[in-house]
Design an enzyme around this catalytic site. Structure first.
Site, PDB file in Angstrom:
ATOM      1  CG  HIS A  50      41.525  43.893   8.622  1.00 36.11           C
ATOM      2  ND1 HIS A  50      41.004  42.933   7.807  1.00 36.11           N
ATOM      3  CD2 HIS A  50      41.044  45.078   8.151  1.00 36.11           C
ATOM      4  CE1 HIS A  50      40.262  43.501   6.874  1.00 36.11           C
ATOM      5  NE2 HIS A  50      40.269  44.805   7.058  1.00 36.11           N
ATOM      6  CG  HIS A  64      36.092  35.449   8.718  1.00 36.01           C
ATOM      7  ND1 HIS A  64      34.998  36.231   8.472  1.00 36.01           N
ATOM      8  CD2 HIS A  64      37.116  35.986   7.997  1.00 36.01           C
ATOM      9  CE1 HIS A  64      35.336  37.183   7.629  1.00 36.01           C
ATOM     10  NE2 HIS A  64      36.612  37.066   7.335  1.00 36.01           N
ATOM     11  CG  ASP A 108      44.829  36.614   6.266  1.00 33.71           C
ATOM     12  OD1 ASP A 108      45.229  36.970   5.148  1.00 33.71           O
ATOM     13  OD2 ASP A 108      44.073  37.278   6.968  1.00 33.71           O
TER      14      ASP A 108
END
Ligand code: CMC
Length: 429
Positions: A267, A306, A362
């Site tokens: 996460h 994702h 990210d």
């Protein structure tokens, strides 16, 4: 055609009509169907909530197939272009964009609550010199609840609002103290003349100068990153906040649960993992070898894939642009070259294409943080600061939702039953 689902329970030949509302059936409607032998009710099984809506929410809209992300109906692209993090935090929490007067009041309130109790500073000083800043943040947000015992009055709107402001205000202070602690540097008190992002940069970087002046380009880039990370509907940490909050605990404890969930590498820890991965790859020419390792299951391409976005992550597109602005100030990182090559190679490879794996938020955020001089341990901390507004908005929605109760899933028990206790001396190896 009515919005319902006709099913037959073949164990009993019992028919049932389940109402479909907003594209969903209610799992509790299945309770009407019983096993004719045991009398047990029918349940749905959904580990990791792959196809279960746990709430009705008006905070964030996300269409993973189309790559759409909207806060309270406003596209993320427009907010990243024209808004500020504090305005977005107001939007998420209050449900509408503030007027000029409301924004001035909100900004004043947040700015004048940035200091923390001196005992909290001593609490943080008790951590070992090498404590992970995210662990420190997790503990110190939880500790805030002990400084504000009235925070448990979650039904009192005035009290509740005062703690909402405190959480948004103090998060950067705790985060910066955690950073300074891990560097062995004195903590820097907030500078209330600066913007939200500018004050954070000051608490991180200020050394001996009387006044720290952040580079406006870096300040804006950080503010954009804060906007992009502010909310993301029912992700792991938000679910943690809602679940813990459903016990009616105070918001500091519920937000601490969110920080804990965000600490994990799948996460909030993913951008830290991306940087470590890029460093391990080391150079562009080693990208194909690394990709082969991913395909054979030895590695995971961090920053890719994702649960919800299956075409592209709109935040990744905005971040890539912010990358250019930051590198204009700081100079280009050699890791950027490896990242660009990795992205290109993966996007052309059948393994990633067929599994709909694309760069997520990210993949590039870590490079910006690194360019800002942040150590990798600070990356999840930088995610937690802005996500606090999303967690709070979702927590408030949950607290006021008459349909919500204490979260308590069911299980399918697969263990032994009715065993007889045997004293240790009589147990076999
Ligand atoms: N590298 C290689 N293979 C992958 C990756 C990856 N990053 N992600 C998924 N896969 C493969 C996976 O092995 C599986 O293959 P197969 O069907 O052959 O078994 C398939 O793709 C489906 O993956 P999954 O694990 O079932 O997908 P998920 O929805 O459970 O996981 C994820 C989503 C984000 C946890 C995962 O893609 C992942 O671990 N990515 C790397 C970590 C990362 O970047 N996390 C940040 C997420 S974005 C931040 C946020 O919004 O919180």
């Amino acid at each position: 055609m009515s919005d319902s689902l006709n099913i037959t329970d073949n164990r009993s030949d019992e028919p049932a009509e389940l109402e479909i509302t907003d594209g969903t059936i209610r799992a509790t409607d299945l309770l009407a169907l019983r096993d004719p032998k045991s009398g047990g009710v029918l349940r749905s099984y959904d580990p990791a909530f792959m196809n279960t809506a746990s709430c009705r929410s008006a905070v964030t809209f996300l269409d993973g197939e189309a790559g759409v992300l909207q806060y309270r109906g406003y596209p993320i692209e427009q907010l990243a272009e024209s808004s500020t993090y504090l305005e977005v935090a107001y939007l998420l929490i209050h449900g509408n964009l503030p007027t000029d007067a409301e924004l001035t009041k909100w900004t004043h309130e947040v700015t004048t609550h940035t200091f923390v109790h001196e005992n909290l500073k001593s609490f943080m000083q008790g951590f070992r010199y090498d404590a992970h800043p995210m662990g420190m943040l997790l503990a110190s947000v939880g500790a805030l609840s002990t400084f504000y015992p009235d925070a448990k009055e979650i039904r009192d709107e005035q009290i509740r609002n005062s703690h909402v402001v405190r959480l948004i205000s103090k998060m950067p202070t705790l985060a910066a103290f955690a950073y300074r602690h891990s560097r062995g540097m004195p903590y820097v008190y907030p500078d209330n003349d600066l913007s939200y992002a500018g004050n954070f940069l000051s608490m991180i970087y200020k050394i001996a100068e009387l006044k720290y002046q952040p580079d406006p380009r870096l300040e804006r880039a950080l503010d954009i990153l804060f906007i992009l990370h502010a909310d993301h509907e029912q992700n792991c940490s938000t679910t943690a906040v809602r679940t813990v909050g459903s016990s009616q605990v105070d918001p500091y404890s519920a937000i601490a649960a969110g920080v804990a969930a965000l600490y994990g590498p799948l996460h909030g820890g993913a951008n830290e993992a991306v940087l470590r991965m890029l460093r391990r790859i080391g150079s562009r020419d080693r990208v194909p070898e690394f990709i082969e390792g991913v395909k054979s299951g030895d590695e995971r391409l961090m920053g890719f894939g994702h649960r919800v976005y299956k075409n592209f992550d709109p935040r990744a597109t905005i971040i890539k642009k912010a990358c250019d602005d930051v590198f204009e100030v700081t100079g280009v990182s050699p890791l950027l070259e490896i990242a660009v090559e990795l992205e290109k190679t993966a996007l052309e490879d059948e393994y990633f294409v067929s599994r709909k794996l694309y760069p997520n938020v990210d993949f590039y955020s870590g490079l910006i943080y690194e360019a800002l001089g942040m150590p990798v341990e600070m990356f999840p901390v930088l995610f937690a600061i802005p996500r606090t507004s999303g967690w709070i908005a979702q927590w408030l929605e949950m607290v006021d939702d008459p349909e919500q109760k204490i979260a308590r899933p069911r299980q399918i028990y697969i263990g032994e039953r009715d065993l007889d206790y045997v004293p240790a001396s009589q147990r076999k190896d």
